[in-house]
Design a protein around this motif. Sequence first.
Motif, PDB file in Angstrom:
ATOM      1  N   SER A 122       0.822  -0.997  -0.021  1.00  0.00           N
ATOM      2  CA  SER A 122      -0.119  -0.102  -0.106  1.00  0.00           C
ATOM      3  C   SER A 122       0.832   1.303   0.074  1.00  0.00           C
ATOM      4  O   SER A 122       2.200   1.192   0.225  1.00  0.00           O
ATOM      5  N   GLN A 123       0.380   2.312  -0.291  1.00  0.00           N
ATOM      6  CA  GLN A 123       1.068   3.626  -0.355  1.00  0.00           C
ATOM      7  C   GLN A 123       1.438   3.941   1.140  1.00  0.00           C
ATOM      8  O   GLN A 123       2.631   4.472   1.465  1.00  0.00           O
ATOM      9  N   LYS A 124       0.732   3.332   2.151  1.00  0.00           N
ATOM     10  CA  LYS A 124       1.222   3.504   3.739  1.00  0.00           C
ATOM     11  C   LYS A 124       2.517   2.776   3.923  1.00  0.00           C
ATOM     12  O   LYS A 124       3.361   3.194   4.646  1.00  0.00           O
ATOM     13  N   GLU A 125       2.647   1.777   3.248  1.00  0.00           N
ATOM     14  CA  GLU A 125       3.777   0.896   3.544  1.00  0.00           C
ATOM     15  C   GLU A 125       4.859   1.532   2.857  1.00  0.00           C
ATOM     16  O   GLU A 125       6.081   1.462   3.277  1.00  0.00           O
ATOM     17  N   LEU A 126       4.854   2.046   1.760  1.00  0.00           N
ATOM     18  CA  LEU A 126       5.768   2.903   0.962  1.00  0.00           C
ATOM     19  C   LEU A 126       6.147   3.933   1.741  1.00  0.00           C
ATOM     20  O   LEU A 126       7.468   4.271   2.122  1.00  0.00           O
ATOM     21  N   ASP A 132      11.224   5.428   7.398  1.00  0.00           N
ATOM     22  CA  ASP A 132      12.252   4.728   8.359  1.00  0.00           C
ATOM     23  C   ASP A 132      13.680   5.411   8.219  1.00  0.00           C
ATOM     24  O   ASP A 132      14.306   5.121   9.309  1.00  0.00           O
ATOM     25  N   SER A 133      14.066   6.088   7.349  1.00  0.00           N
ATOM     26  CA  SER A 133      15.349   6.592   7.231  1.00  0.00           C
ATOM     27  C   SER A 133      15.412   7.674   8.337  1.00  0.00           C
ATOM     28  O   SER A 133      16.726   7.905   8.706  1.00  0.00           O
ATOM     29  N   GLY A 134      14.394   8.400   8.592  1.00  0.00           N
ATOM     30  CA  GLY A 134      14.662   9.624   9.579  1.00  0.00           C
ATOM     31  C   GLY A 134      14.978  10.685   8.882  1.00  0.00           C
ATOM     32  O   GLY A 134      15.366  11.738   9.808  1.00  0.00           O
ATOM     33  N   TRP A 135      15.433  10.717   7.601  1.00  0.00           N
ATOM     34  CA  TRP A 135      15.790  12.177   7.068  1.00  0.00           C
ATOM     35  C   TRP A 135      14.822  13.225   7.388  1.00  0.00           C
ATOM     36  O   TRP A 135      15.355  14.355   7.622  1.00  0.00           O
ATOM     37  N   ASN A 136      13.552  13.013   7.291  1.00  0.00           N
ATOM     38  CA  ASN A 136      12.541  13.948   7.610  1.00  0.00           C
ATOM     39  C   ASN A 136      12.655  14.691   8.963  1.00  0.00           C
ATOM     40  O   ASN A 136      12.096  15.592   9.229  1.00  0.00           O
ATOM     41  N   LYS A 137      13.201  14.000   9.737  1.00  0.00           N
ATOM     42  CA  LYS A 137      13.542  14.529  11.283  1.00  0.00           C
ATOM     43  C   LYS A 137      14.897  15.193  11.476  1.00  0.00           C
ATOM     44  O   LYS A 137      15.341  15.530  12.496  1.00  0.00           O
ATOM     45  N   SER A 138      15.787  14.988  10.442  1.00  0.00           N
ATOM     46  CA  SER A 138      17.176  15.369  10.401  1.00  0.00           C
ATOM     47  C   SER A 138      17.417  16.809  10.164  1.00  0.00           C
ATOM     48  O   SER A 138      17.703  17.167   8.983  1.00  0.00           O
ATOM     49  N   ASP A 139      17.386  17.747  11.115  1.00  0.00           N
ATOM     50  CA  ASP A 139      17.292  19.278  10.980  1.00  0.00           C
ATOM     51  C   ASP A 139      18.660  19.821  10.909  1.00  0.00           C
ATOM     52  O   ASP A 139      18.833  20.809  10.370  1.00  0.00           O
ATOM     53  N   GLN A 140      19.556  19.178  11.366  1.00  0.00           N
ATOM     54  CA  GLN A 140      21.046  19.510  11.435  1.00  0.00           C
ATOM     55  C   GLN A 140      22.038  19.253  10.304  1.00  0.00           C
ATOM     56  O   GLN A 140      23.108  19.660  10.459  1.00  0.00           O
TER      57      GLN A 140
END
Length: 176
Positions: A122-126, A132-140
């Motif tokens: 599903s799109q949710k699994e994608l 999972d990489s966490g890039w979207n939380k990597s502000d620094q």
Amino acid sequence: MASSFIYINDYGFWARDGFVEAMQLCLVNEIENQKLDSIDWINDYKIELALQSLPLIYGGMSMTLENFLTTNERKAQIVKLIDIIIEKIDLTDNYITGANLHELRKRAMTMLSETGNLNFKSQKELDETVNDSGWNKSDQIADVKDRYQHAFKLLKNLINDEMKTTASSPIDYWNY
């Protein structure tokens, strides 16, 4: 964070898996930007890099250099892409950021899905795989973009046969 040994012909360097994934994603992106994926081996390499960017074994990520960079012409082509990436890192403030790497990962996972190399239920699994990489939380990340640029310089030196360190060599190549 785990580290992986990036090598070709027994020489290489240790890099944290986050650097390896960034190198893989940036190369996938640049292959597409330069429209080089019509070349069979580069398209195969692009797909393999995207697959390798899923860190299934932490500390065991690969750039699969020996499998694909089998001629001087191939090496030169990838070095040209690395030069473009190094310049982008230098000249663009928003290239090496968590948000951009998140988008590059999303594109790589979508491409794998579209080509049938990775199946998502599903799109949710994608979306979960992308997140999972966490890039979207990597502000620094932008604050240390010079380290990412250095990782690409190490990769370029390795491909150009200018690096003669082995897995047991002192890790002084990160001192720049």
